[in-house]
Design a protein around this motif. Structure first.
Motif, PDB file in Angstrom:
ATOM      1  N   ARG A 227     -61.013  45.082  16.230  1.00  0.00           N
ATOM      2  CA  ARG A 227     -61.666  45.190  14.920  1.00  0.00           C
ATOM      3  C   ARG A 227     -60.882  44.375  13.899  1.00  0.00           C
ATOM      4  NH1 ARG A 227     -62.215  50.947  12.827  1.00  0.00           N
ATOM      5  NH2 ARG A 227     -62.808  49.779  10.975  1.00  0.00           N
ATOM      6  N   GLN A 228     -61.361  43.176  13.576  1.00  0.00           N
ATOM      7  CA  GLN A 228     -60.641  42.296  12.672  1.00  0.00           C
ATOM      8  C   GLN A 228     -60.518  42.897  11.283  1.00  0.00           C
ATOM      9  OE1 GLN A 228     -58.946  39.698  13.533  1.00  0.00           O
ATOM     10  NE2 GLN A 228     -58.240  39.326  11.443  1.00  0.00           N
TER      11      GLN A 228
ATOM     12  N   PHE B 223     -54.646  46.475   7.614  1.00  0.00           N
ATOM     13  CA  PHE B 223     -53.245  46.771   7.872  1.00  0.00           C
ATOM     14  C   PHE B 223     -52.338  45.640   7.381  1.00  0.00           C
ATOM     15  CE2 PHE B 223     -53.795  49.928  11.659  1.00  0.00           C
ATOM     16  CZ  PHE B 223     -54.457  50.804  10.801  1.00  0.00           C
ATOM     17  N   SER B 224     -52.818  44.399   7.482  1.00  0.00           N
ATOM     18  CA  SER B 224     -51.978  43.261   7.089  1.00  0.00           C
ATOM     19  C   SER B 224     -51.662  43.258   5.600  1.00  0.00           C
ATOM     20  CB  SER B 224     -52.663  41.942   7.473  1.00  0.00           C
ATOM     21  OG  SER B 224     -53.742  41.646   6.600  1.00  0.00           O
TER      22      SER B 224
ATOM     23  N   ILE C  42     -51.710  31.226  10.870  1.00  0.00           N
ATOM     24  CA  ILE C  42     -52.608  30.312  10.149  1.00  0.00           C
ATOM     25  C   ILE C  42     -53.524  29.643  11.171  1.00  0.00           C
ATOM     26  CG2 ILE C  42     -52.726  28.136   8.876  1.00  0.00           C
ATOM     27  CD1 ILE C  42     -50.139  29.011   7.444  1.00  0.00           C
ATOM     28  N   ASN C  43     -54.825  29.760  10.938  1.00  0.00           N
ATOM     29  CA  ASN C  43     -55.784  29.180  11.895  1.00  0.00           C
ATOM     30  C   ASN C  43     -56.741  28.193  11.244  1.00  0.00           C
ATOM     31  OD1 ASN C  43     -57.315  31.002  10.421  1.00  0.00           O
ATOM     32  ND2 ASN C  43     -58.513  31.699  12.173  1.00  0.00           N
TER      33      ASN C  43
ATOM     34  N   THR D 154     -55.886  36.775   8.802  1.00  0.00           N
ATOM     35  CA  THR D 154     -56.090  38.028   8.074  1.00  0.00           C
ATOM     36  C   THR D 154     -56.504  37.809   6.624  1.00  0.00           C
ATOM     37  OG1 THR D 154     -53.675  38.075   7.792  1.00  0.00           O
ATOM     38  CG2 THR D 154     -54.616  39.457   9.520  1.00  0.00           C
ATOM     39  N   GLY D 155     -56.816  36.559   6.260  1.00  0.00           N
ATOM     40  CA  GLY D 155     -57.409  36.302   4.953  1.00  0.00           C
ATOM     41  C   GLY D 155     -56.486  35.812   3.866  1.00  0.00           C
ATOM     42  N   ASP D 156     -55.205  35.605   4.164  1.00  0.00           N
ATOM     43  CA  ASP D 156     -54.304  35.032   3.153  1.00  0.00           C
ATOM     44  C   ASP D 156     -54.615  33.556   2.966  1.00  0.00           C
ATOM     45  OD1 ASP D 156     -52.143  37.197   2.560  1.00  0.00           O
ATOM     46  OD2 ASP D 156     -52.322  37.184   4.747  1.00  0.00           O
TER      47      ASP D 156
END
Length: 244
Positions: free
Chosen positions: A95-96, A102-103, A137-138, A161-163
């Motif tokens: 579950r992303q 959590f991140s 980082i992707n 995780t969206g950063d």
């Protein structure tokens, strides 16, 4: 404990119900939350606790972790693998949205020269295991911006995780050897690219993303070394590429 059962419970959508043993007083101020029992070591309990705040913040924002001073510390069976995967109680977290949640409370502290990682709440720090670094980082892209009438191009990086972070003097890219702590050492060390993100947390730049950087930047030979030059925010940043 049955890993298949854990994976099913962890990766299923969590209903909006009260978590037994964790009582939360909602006063619309996250740093003023109080609990009578502070056992947040399960993913279900922690996610419910964090979701109380998620409804009061717009978008994905990072809580004021530096203002939280929990007095309790516990261990959580959560591992962030060297490839960026999150594993809880031996099961891959699929579950992303839960991983991203959590991140937002990832926290790093120095302890006798070693970095320890936690999921930090106002009442408890949950010590976790990180094989390399906690973020990955992707994606990277070029963002155009007008500053003082001049158009400026930035290299903008996004984590899984969206950063979002831009290459600048406070967020440089560095290359260093990765030495696995949880696996036997080998004679050949893998050189990996890293970038600081927030709160002392570092991200690994994924292989495909770094290959993209070599296409975006300029490669040149200097004194027998291959140099990658990247341009961001009107500045140039040079990396000495590892030999194949």
């Amino acid at each position: 404990m049955n890993n298949a059962t854990n994976d099913k419970n962890l990766n299923a959508e969590t209903p909006n119900t009260k978590v037994e043993g964790t009582k939360i007083k909602d006063n619309n101020q996250r740093d003023g939350l109080e609990t009578q029992e502070h056992d947040l070591t399960t993913a279900e309990a922690l996610s419910q606790y964090l979701k109380v705040d998620a409804g009061t913040r717009q978008g994905r924002s990072i809580p004021p972790l530096d203002k939280w001073h929990p007095t309790q510390t516990a261990d959580m069976d959560l591992v962030i693998k060297a490839n960026g995967e999150w594993w809880h109680e031996g099961a891959l977290m699929t579950r992303q949205s839960l991983v991203a949640l959590f991140s937002t409370v990832l926290w790093a502290e120095q302890n006798n020269g070693e970095i320890e990682y936690y999921l930090k709440t106002p009442v408890q720090k949950l010590r976790i295991t990180v094989e390399d670094v906690p973020l990955l980082i992707n994606d990277v892209g070029i963002v155009e911006e007008v500053i003082d009438g001049h158009q400026v191009s930035w290299l903008e990086f996004t984590t899984t995780t969206g950063d979002i972070v831009r290459l600048d003097e406070t967020h440089p890219i560095t290359l260093r050897a990765y030495e696995p702590k949880l696996a036997p050492s080998t004679d050949e060390l893998q050189v990996r690219p890293y970038m600081p993100v927030r709160n002392g947390l570092t991200a690994l730049i994924g292989r495909n993303t770094f290959y993209h950087l070599t296409e975006i930047g300029d490669l040149s030979e200097q004194q027998g070394e291959t140099i990658l030059t990247l341009h961001s925010g009107g500045q140039s940043y040079c990396l000495s590429m590892p030999k194949s």
